[in-house]
Design an enzyme around this catalytic site. Structure first.
Site, PDB file in Angstrom:
ATOM      1  N   GLU A  50       0.761  -1.007   0.365  1.00  0.00           N
ATOM      2  CA  GLU A  50       0.100   0.184   0.279  1.00  0.00           C
ATOM      3  C   GLU A  50       0.579   1.341  -0.178  1.00  0.00           C
ATOM      4  OE1 GLU A  50      -3.571   0.730   2.479  1.00  0.00           O
ATOM      5  OE2 GLU A  50      -3.807  -1.727   2.148  1.00  0.00           O
ATOM      6  N   ASP A  79      -9.364  -0.540  -2.166  1.00  0.00           N
ATOM      7  CA  ASP A  79      -8.182   0.340  -0.919  1.00  0.00           C
ATOM      8  C   ASP A  79      -9.966   1.150  -1.525  1.00  0.00           C
ATOM      9  OD1 ASP A  79      -6.481   1.109   0.561  1.00  0.00           O
ATOM     10  OD2 ASP A  79      -6.774   3.087  -0.696  1.00  0.00           O
ATOM     11  N   ASP A 160     -17.420   1.037  11.269  1.00  0.00           N
ATOM     12  CA  ASP A 160     -19.029   0.495  10.577  1.00  0.00           C
ATOM     13  C   ASP A 160     -19.618   1.144  12.236  1.00  0.00           C
ATOM     14  OD1 ASP A 160     -19.279  -0.166   8.526  1.00  0.00           O
ATOM     15  OD2 ASP A 160     -19.114  -2.521   8.911  1.00  0.00           O
ATOM     16  N   HIS A 185     -20.326   2.018  -0.271  1.00  0.00           N
ATOM     17  CA  HIS A 185     -19.657   2.255  -1.057  1.00  0.00           C
ATOM     18  C   HIS A 185     -18.595   0.595  -2.116  1.00  0.00           C
ATOM     19  CE1 HIS A 185     -17.806   1.671   2.696  1.00  0.00           C
ATOM     20  NE2 HIS A 185     -16.437   1.479   2.373  1.00  0.00           N
TER      21      HIS A 185
HETATM   22  P1  ITT Z   1      -7.135  -4.907   3.265  1.00  0.00           P
HETATM   23  O1  ITT Z   1      -5.878  -6.165   3.023  1.00  0.00           O
HETATM   24  O2  ITT Z   1      -7.682  -5.252   1.924  1.00  0.00           O
HETATM   25  O3  ITT Z   1      -6.213  -3.683   2.293  1.00  0.00           O
HETATM   26  P2  ITT Z   1      -7.286  -2.944   5.045  1.00  0.00           P
HETATM   27  O4  ITT Z   1      -8.213  -3.538   6.130  1.00  0.00           O
HETATM   28  O5  ITT Z   1      -6.594  -3.016   5.335  1.00  0.00           O
HETATM   29  O6  ITT Z   1      -7.990  -4.640   3.931  1.00  0.00           O
HETATM   30  P3  ITT Z   1      -8.534  -0.839   3.710  1.00  0.00           P
HETATM   31  O7  ITT Z   1      -6.817  -0.180   3.210  1.00  0.00           O
HETATM   32  O8  ITT Z   1      -8.896  -1.017   2.326  1.00  0.00           O
HETATM   33  O9  ITT Z   1      -8.244  -2.137   4.435  1.00  0.00           O
HETATM   34  O10 ITT Z   1      -8.991   0.513   3.713  1.00  0.00           O
HETATM   35  C1  ITT Z   1      -8.881   1.235   5.356  1.00  0.00           C
HETATM   36  C2  ITT Z   1      -9.722   0.919   6.262  1.00  0.00           C
HETATM   37  O11 ITT Z   1     -10.647   2.177   6.658  1.00  0.00           O
HETATM   38  C3  ITT Z   1      -9.868  -0.063   7.376  1.00  0.00           C
HETATM   39  O12 ITT Z   1      -9.310  -0.874   8.203  1.00  0.00           O
HETATM   40  C4  ITT Z   1     -11.501   0.413   7.722  1.00  0.00           C
HETATM   41  O13 ITT Z   1     -10.889   0.760   8.929  1.00  0.00           O
HETATM   42  C5  ITT Z   1     -11.504   1.803   7.158  1.00  0.00           C
HETATM   43  N1  ITT Z   1     -12.930   0.526   6.308  1.00  0.00           N
HETATM   44  C6  ITT Z   1     -13.001   0.745   4.543  1.00  0.00           C
HETATM   45  N2  ITT Z   1     -14.152   0.512   4.521  1.00  0.00           N
HETATM   46  C7  ITT Z   1     -14.679   0.541   5.479  1.00  0.00           C
HETATM   47  C8  ITT Z   1     -16.333  -0.371   6.105  1.00  0.00           C
HETATM   48  O14 ITT Z   1     -16.730  -0.651   4.556  1.00  0.00           O
HETATM   49  N3  ITT Z   1     -16.570  -0.236   7.109  1.00  0.00           N
HETATM   50  C9  ITT Z   1     -15.388   0.409   7.744  1.00  0.00           C
HETATM   51  N4  ITT Z   1     -14.426   0.463   8.149  1.00  0.00           N
HETATM   52  C10 ITT Z   1     -14.422   0.592   6.597  1.00  0.00           C
END
Ligand code: ITT
Length: 203
Positions: A50, A79, A160, A185
């Site tokens: 990332e 992402d 959430d 989203h």
């Molecule tokens: P990956 O391995 O897919 O990257 P990740 O948890 O690190 O998983 P992201 O970097 O895409 O995912 O997401 C960043 C943060 O944003 C994630 O850790 C959550 O805290 C928040 N987030 C993203 N989508 C969310 C959702 O649908 N509901 C709640 N929090 C969310």
């Protein structure tokens, strides 16, 4: 022509798309969202590279290219982030780090006394396969809403419990998977991806 296994003439487009993610909640949401489309998704549990960038699209595109070095076939990465209006879109691309360090409580504290609680969740899905490499397709989804006054609900993950989608009164944390998927989203970006992918398979 699609063979039994779904490959097109032995090439890499096919009926199973690998979702490379370290987050099982994301995968469960995706599985439910994509269940009505005629292809399967499979989780490849792996943390992808990332990079730091202000755009989710750029981060997702870099991640999927990195994942492609290790994972074969058609793959997607996502992402996502929470963008808070009165904080100039913070935490945005830094959402994972901010969640780990400050959590939902920290975000509520940053907004103490703040009347403008508008926020949005954004999702960028990046798709690649062996045929497209190094080109990448990106699909975006946005859920507008606001930050609640307190944490509510225990469903889901991440932010959430503090996000209320537009025209609703419950947080994502109070919603079942099915309900969250009506507004999220991720549902929007995945549906955009799925429609494109089916047409791409037919080409
Ligand atoms: P990956 O391995 O897919 O990257 P990740 O948890 O690190 O998983 P992201 O970097 O895409 O995912 O997401 C960043 C943060 O944003 C994630 O850790 C959550 O805290 C928040 N987030 C993203 N989508 C969310 C959702 O649908 N509901 C709640 N929090 C969310």
């Amino acid at each position: 022509m699609l063979s039994e296994e779904g490959d097109i003439n032995g090439l890499s487009r096919g009926r199973t798309v690998r979702f490379v993610t370290g987050n099982r909640h994301k995968f469960q949401e995706a599985q439910r969202i994509l269940s009505s489309y005629s292809f399967e998704i499979e989780m490849v549990k792996e943390k992808t590279l990332e990079v730091q960038d202000k755009d989710l699209e750029t981060i997702a595109a870099t991640s999927v290219r990195d994942a492609k070095n290790r994972v074969s076939g058609p793959i997607i990465v996502e992402d996502a982030g929470l963008f808070i209006e009165s904080l100039n879109s913070f935490p945005g691309p830094y959402s994972a780090y901010v969640y780990e360090t400050l959590g939902c409580e920290g975000v509520l504290k940053l907004l103490e006394g703040q009347e403008d609680r508008r926020a949005e969740f954004r999702s960028a899905i990046a798709y690649i396969d062996d045929l497209m490499k190094p080109a990448v397709k990106i699909f975006l989804g946005v859920a507008t809403g606001r930050i609640s006054m307190e944490m509510r609900g225990s469903y889901g993950f991440g932010f959430d419990p503090v996000f209320i989608p537009e025209e609703q009164s419950s947080t994502f944390g109070e919603m079942s998977l099915e309900e969250k998927n009506r507004y999220s989203h991720r549902a929007k970006s995945l549906k955009a991806f799925a429609s494109w992918y089916l047409a791409y398979l037919r080409d």
